[in-house]
Write an enzyme that holds these catalytic residues in place. Structure first.
Site, short mmCIF file in Angstrom:
data_model
loop_
_atom_site.label_atom_id
_atom_site.label_comp_id
_atom_site.label_asym_id
_atom_site.label_seq_id
_atom_site.Cartn_x
_atom_site.Cartn_y
_atom_site.Cartn_z
N GLY A 109 -0.07 1.12 2.61
CA GLY A 109 1.35 1.17 2.98
C GLY A 109 2.15 1.96 1.95
O GLY A 109 3.04 2.76 2.31
N ASP A 110 1.84 1.77 0.69
CA ASP A 110 2.55 2.50 -0.38
C ASP A 110 2.26 4.00 -0.27
O ASP A 110 3.13 4.84 -0.53
CB ASP A 110 2.11 1.99 -1.76
CG ASP A 110 2.29 0.49 -1.89
OD1 ASP A 110 3.12 -0.07 -1.16
OD2 ASP A 110 1.59 -0.12 -2.72
#
Ligand SMILES: Nc1ncnc2c1ncn2[C@@H]1O[C@H](COP(=O)(O)OP(=O)(O)O)[C@@H](O)[C@H]1O
Ligand SMILES: O=P(O)(O)OC[C@H]1O[C@](O)(COP(=O)(O)O)[C@@H](O)[C@@H]1O
Length: 299
Positions: free
Chosen positions: A244-245
């Protein structure tokens, strides 16, 4: 300059092992990575050759490990040293992925004030990425406080109340995953149409764009007037920690490099998927290899 703010960094201890509860397990291999959402965003921005400065609180031997990793990767930091130890998060890779994230260290009020002072110095053309949980000792209103004093563009990746508290400040984009979005709107999201409607509720509250990551189903990018969907290629999932990052970093890198919104979104999803297919965060080459296989459509 892009500033990433991680109020609760972590050393991610990744353990590849079969797991049986209540007995001795011996791991096949282990890794330690400098983690926490903003730090990961900075690391993947670096892979894209986009400079950033990482801010937040750091302490003890895990803090030293993170600082060393940032130094090695040539990532600028203006981290505030605290007395307590930075947390260690456990990422168990067995037949499924299990994570145990620690609550984090004690942060003193004077250190919070130091951070707020740093943020007040940002310029209008800067971008602030506010990402991840807050240490249990901090006031839950700290995200709202940061968003209100932030003089520049704001990007936020956080859960529930933390995310909701910044919407009125008009973040340029936010990145909930599907589960987080379901928790926010308090209902199951079964279709793209459901996701679009839920994201538009957050847009009504102030967010400019909502990037909803959908794990192996790719992602959607929703603004007031358009909806993009990205599908990802099949591959062997190795470790989704930081996927996600990486998505957030890819989006920022695309925008920073002057790509269109659709191409930035494609780069975002390629970055997330490349990370899911590797042990650590993805490299530039791994992202570029995946990029042609990501399909972005208007829905
Ligand atoms: N199983 C998977 N296969 C391919 N890509 C994945 C997989 N899991 C995650 N990704 C990629 O990483 C991105 C972020 O993953 P997701 O799990 O939705 O976010 P988060 O890590 O924030 O929970 C996805 O949009 C996708 O591009
Ligand atoms: O601050 P939180 O929500 O506890 O999350 C921290 C964890 O998230 C990570 O940043 C990974 O996040 P994503 O998998 O969502 O990209 C890890 O490095 C870290 O252990």
């Amino acid at each position: 300059m892009i500033y990433t703010v991680t109020l609760n960094p972590s050393v991610d201890y990744v353990v590849f092992s079969s797991v049986a509860l209540g007995t001795l397990n011996r791991a096949e291999k282990t890794f330690k990575f400098a983690g926490g959402k903003g730090i990961n965003v900075s690391r993947v921005l670096k892979a894209h050759q986009v400079p950033s400065t990482t801010l937040g609180f750091i302490g003890g031997f895990p803090g030293d490990f993170i600082k060393e990793a940032l130094l090695e990767s040539k990532i600028e930091n203006d981290l505030i040293e605290i007395e307590d130890d930075t947390r260690i998060n456990i990422k168990l890779k067995g037949s499924s992925e299990t994570e145990i994230n620690a609550p984090g260290p004690v942060i003193k009020q004077q250190d919070t004030e130091k951070l707020l002072e740093q943020i007040k110095q940002f310029k209008t053309e800067d971008t602030l990425v506010l990402a991840g949980s807050i240490p249990a000792s901090m006031e839950p209103s700290v995200y709202q406080q940061i968003a209100e004093i932030c003089p520049c563009k704001l990007v936020v990746d956080a859960e529930k109340e933390l995310l909701m508290s910044v919407l009125a400040s008009g973040p340029v984009f936010i990145k909930p995953n599907k589960t987080e979005l379901e928790e926010i709107v308090d209902r199951k999201l079964e279709s793209d149409e459901d996701i679009k409607h839920a994201a538009r509720e957050l847009i009504k509250q102030g967010a400019k764009n909502v990037m909803v990551s959908l794990g192996g189903d790719g992602a959607m990018l929703i603004s007031e007037s358009l909806v993009y969907k990205a599908e990802v290629p099949a591959g062997k999932v190795v470790n989704t920690v930081g996927a996600g990052d990486s998505t957030v970093a890819g989006m920022l890198a695309g925008c920073e490099q002057g790509l269109s919104l659709a191409d930035s979104f494609k780069l975002a999803v390629a970055s997330g998927t490349a990370t899911a297919f590797t042990e650590d965060l993805a490299t530039y080459e791994q992202i570029q290899n995946i990029l042609p296989d990501v399909r972005v459509t208007i829905v």
